[in-house]
Design a protein around this motif. Structure first.
Motif, PDB file in Angstrom:
ATOM      1  N   ASP A  19     -13.254  23.866  19.375  1.00  0.00           N
ATOM      2  CA  ASP A  19     -12.267  23.665  18.321  1.00  0.00           C
ATOM      3  C   ASP A  19     -11.712  22.240  18.336  1.00  0.00           C
ATOM      4  OD1 ASP A  19     -12.529  26.150  17.216  1.00  0.00           O
ATOM      5  OD2 ASP A  19     -10.753  27.006  18.191  1.00  0.00           O
ATOM      6  N   PHE A  20     -11.499  21.695  19.529  1.00  0.00           N
ATOM      7  CA  PHE A  20     -10.998  20.319  19.609  1.00  0.00           C
ATOM      8  C   PHE A  20     -11.983  19.354  18.957  1.00  0.00           C
ATOM      9  CE2 PHE A  20     -10.991  16.189  21.754  1.00  0.00           C
ATOM     10  CZ  PHE A  20      -9.701  15.777  21.488  1.00  0.00           C
ATOM     11  N   ILE A  21     -13.263  19.497  19.279  1.00  0.00           N
ATOM     12  CA  ILE A  21     -14.275  18.612  18.701  1.00  0.00           C
ATOM     13  C   ILE A  21     -14.334  18.772  17.189  1.00  0.00           C
ATOM     14  CG2 ILE A  21     -16.755  18.157  18.584  1.00  0.00           C
ATOM     15  CD1 ILE A  21     -16.885  18.888  21.576  1.00  0.00           C
ATOM     16  N   GLY A 121     -14.364  17.579  25.502  1.00  0.00           N
ATOM     17  CA  GLY A 121     -15.290  16.942  24.579  1.00  0.00           C
ATOM     18  C   GLY A 121     -15.268  15.433  24.604  1.00  0.00           C
ATOM     19  N   LEU A 122     -14.366  14.846  25.408  1.00  0.00           N
ATOM     20  CA  LEU A 122     -14.307  13.395  25.558  1.00  0.00           C
ATOM     21  C   LEU A 122     -14.984  12.985  26.858  1.00  0.00           C
ATOM     22  CD1 LEU A 122     -10.591  12.725  24.516  1.00  0.00           C
ATOM     23  CD2 LEU A 122     -12.639  12.506  23.101  1.00  0.00           C
ATOM     24  N   SER A 151      -8.155   8.268  23.307  1.00  0.00           N
ATOM     25  CA  SER A 151      -7.263   8.407  24.457  1.00  0.00           C
ATOM     26  C   SER A 151      -6.576   9.759  24.488  1.00  0.00           C
ATOM     27  CB  SER A 151      -6.185   7.310  24.433  1.00  0.00           C
ATOM     28  OG  SER A 151      -6.747   6.042  24.551  1.00  0.00           O
ATOM     29  N   MET A 152      -6.348  10.240  25.708  1.00  0.00           N
ATOM     30  CA  MET A 152      -5.477  11.387  25.923  1.00  0.00           C
ATOM     31  C   MET A 152      -4.276  10.860  26.711  1.00  0.00           C
ATOM     32  SD  MET A 152      -5.479  14.554  24.934  1.00  0.00           S
ATOM     33  CE  MET A 152      -7.171  15.122  24.788  1.00  0.00           C
ATOM     34  N   HIS A 153      -3.103  10.992  26.111  1.00  0.00           N
ATOM     35  CA  HIS A 153      -1.880  10.405  26.643  1.00  0.00           C
ATOM     36  C   HIS A 153      -0.961  11.528  27.109  1.00  0.00           C
ATOM     37  CE1 HIS A 153       0.945   7.077  27.031  1.00  0.00           C
ATOM     38  NE2 HIS A 153       1.869   7.774  26.383  1.00  0.00           N
ATOM     39  N   PHE A 154      -0.643  11.556  28.406  1.00  0.00           N
ATOM     40  CA  PHE A 154       0.141  12.630  29.013  1.00  0.00           C
ATOM     41  C   PHE A 154       1.510  12.087  29.404  1.00  0.00           C
ATOM     42  CE2 PHE A 154      -4.340  13.051  29.960  1.00  0.00           C
ATOM     43  CZ  PHE A 154      -4.635  14.379  29.721  1.00  0.00           C
ATOM     44  N   HIS A 155       2.565  12.851  29.111  1.00  0.00           N
ATOM     45  CA  HIS A 155       3.895  12.378  29.465  1.00  0.00           C
ATOM     46  C   HIS A 155       4.539  13.268  30.520  1.00  0.00           C
ATOM     47  CE1 HIS A 155       7.306   9.838  29.058  1.00  0.00           C
ATOM     48  NE2 HIS A 155       8.115  10.856  28.803  1.00  0.00           N
ATOM     49  N   ALA A 214       0.360  16.563  26.134  1.00  0.00           N
ATOM     50  CA  ALA A 214      -0.825  15.700  26.033  1.00  0.00           C
ATOM     51  C   ALA A 214      -1.058  15.358  24.569  1.00  0.00           C
ATOM     52  CB  ALA A 214      -2.046  16.409  26.612  1.00  0.00           C
ATOM     53  N   LEU A 215      -1.135  14.076  24.267  1.00  0.00           N
ATOM     54  CA  LEU A 215      -1.329  13.614  22.892  1.00  0.00           C
ATOM     55  C   LEU A 215      -2.698  12.949  22.772  1.00  0.00           C
ATOM     56  CD1 LEU A 215      -0.239  13.006  20.019  1.00  0.00           C
ATOM     57  CD2 LEU A 215       0.719  10.873  20.967  1.00  0.00           C
ATOM     58  N   TYR A 216      -3.526  13.494  21.892  1.00  0.00           N
ATOM     59  CA  TYR A 216      -4.819  12.870  21.602  1.00  0.00           C
ATOM     60  C   TYR A 216      -4.618  11.787  20.550  1.00  0.00           C
ATOM     61  CZ  TYR A 216      -9.367  12.147  19.400  1.00  0.00           C
ATOM     62  OH  TYR A 216     -10.489  11.571  18.856  1.00  0.00           O
ATOM     63  N   MET A 217      -4.985  10.535  20.911  1.00  0.00           N
ATOM     64  CA  MET A 217      -4.903   9.406  19.995  1.00  0.00           C
ATOM     65  C   MET A 217      -6.320   8.918  19.711  1.00  0.00           C
ATOM     66  SD  MET A 217      -1.480   7.305  21.162  1.00  0.00           S
ATOM     67  CE  MET A 217      -2.038   6.817  22.785  1.00  0.00           C
ATOM     68  N   PRO A 218      -6.829   9.127  18.497  1.00  0.00           N
ATOM     69  CA  PRO A 218      -8.203   8.737  18.189  1.00  0.00           C
ATOM     70  C   PRO A 218      -8.398   7.220  18.236  1.00  0.00           C
ATOM     71  CG  PRO A 218      -7.372  10.328  16.587  1.00  0.00           C
ATOM     72  CD  PRO A 218      -6.200   9.867  17.388  1.00  0.00           C
TER      73      PRO A 218
END
Length: 294
Positions: A19-21, A121-122, A151-155, A214-218
């Protein structure tokens, strides 16, 4: 003064690789995943106190909200101090001091045991896991990453606000040539639409991040970041797969960056002023084209 038109980022608790892809990676659409880190040791352990105990004696470079001027290097810190003392500031008072790109692999490799690279998927580039720290006054200017990663950005341990703009919005953002940022005079939290009229046509995506999110930033997405209180984030990067974007990444890293550094070294503020004027002229040309086509 005004506010950008923004829509909230898609939020999901969990998502399958397929689903993510399909829904986010292929269409290059941001998403915030709230449950991705909950099984990591980092989810329980990664607090400011933990980092302070692990590496408090390290001397770290610190940056503030002021852009570099004249011949100043953008990579030159405003000061250095012990990590312990810096984290003490984060815990006790608002500050604009932040740490930029703290390489976990080199600086604190034991942290590698606290997280895993998500099977989502990354294809992550595992040589550059990096931490970023900031306080309640810290801002990261609008920019996109020079190596154009997905990028996957984790806070962790705090709250932050991220505003994203797709590459298609570049024509309204006053992008500075030979750079990866827009005109630094622009306040992305309170944009001046009279001085920079094209900004009112830009459409952004806003993500409010809390501990463990977690924020996916294309690839190629613009982002500005505001820390709401003391905290830190980790970014995992996947190099661009599309041949044209990979070639663009190589140009940015090996050609564009050096042209800018050399020009700045010899021309200083004149080079910066020239680029800003060119950014304004190009963006307002795009604005004129939009008005004529409407």
């Amino acid at each position: 003064m005004g506010q950008f038109r923004t829509t909230p980022v898609d939020r999901v608790e969990n998502i399958s690789k397929a689903d993510f892809i399909k829904k986010y990676y292929k269409p290059q659409k941001p998403v915030l995943i709230t449950g991705l880190t909950k099984n990591w040791p980092a989810y329980k352990k990664w607090k400011l106190d933990y980092i302070q105990q692990k590496a408090g004696d390290q001397i770290v470079p610190l940056y503030d909200n002021e852009p570099a001027k004249d011949k100043e290097s953008v990579y030159a810190p405003v000061k250095e101090m012990k990590l312990y003392d810096y984290i003490e500031i984060l815990k006790t008072q608002p500050t604009d001091l932040r740490i930029f790109f703290y390489n976990i692999l080199h600086k604190m490799p034991e942290l590698l045991e606290d997280f895993e690279y998500p099977d989502i998927g990354l294809k992550f580039f595992k040589k550059l896991p990096a931490l970023f720290f900031g306080g309640g006054k810290s801002k990261v200017f609008m920019h996109y990453d020079i190596d154009l990663p997905d990028s996957m950005h984790f806070h962790f341990d705090g709250d932050k606000s991220v505003t994203l703009f797709s590459p298609e919005q570049t024509k309204y953002l006053y992008r500075v040539p030979f750079s990866i940022h827009n005109v630094e005079d622009i306040d992305m939290d309170d944009p001046d639409f009279k001085k920079y009229p094209a900004l009112q046509y830009a459409e952004g995506i806003r993500a409010e991040m809390q501990h463990g999110d977690a924020l996916y930033m294309p690839s190629g997405y613009w982002h500005s970041i505001r820390y709401l209180n003391g905290g830190f984030s980790m970014t995992l990067r996947a190099l661009p797969r599309h041949p044209a974007r990979f070639a663009h990444m190589l140009y940015n890293v090996f050609i564009m960056r050096h042209i800018d550094n050399i020009s700045r070294k010899y021309r200083g503020q004149k080079w910066l002023d020239y680029k800003d004027k060119l950014a304004i002229r190009r963006t307002e040309r795009n604005l004129d084209l939009k008005k004529h086509s409407s």
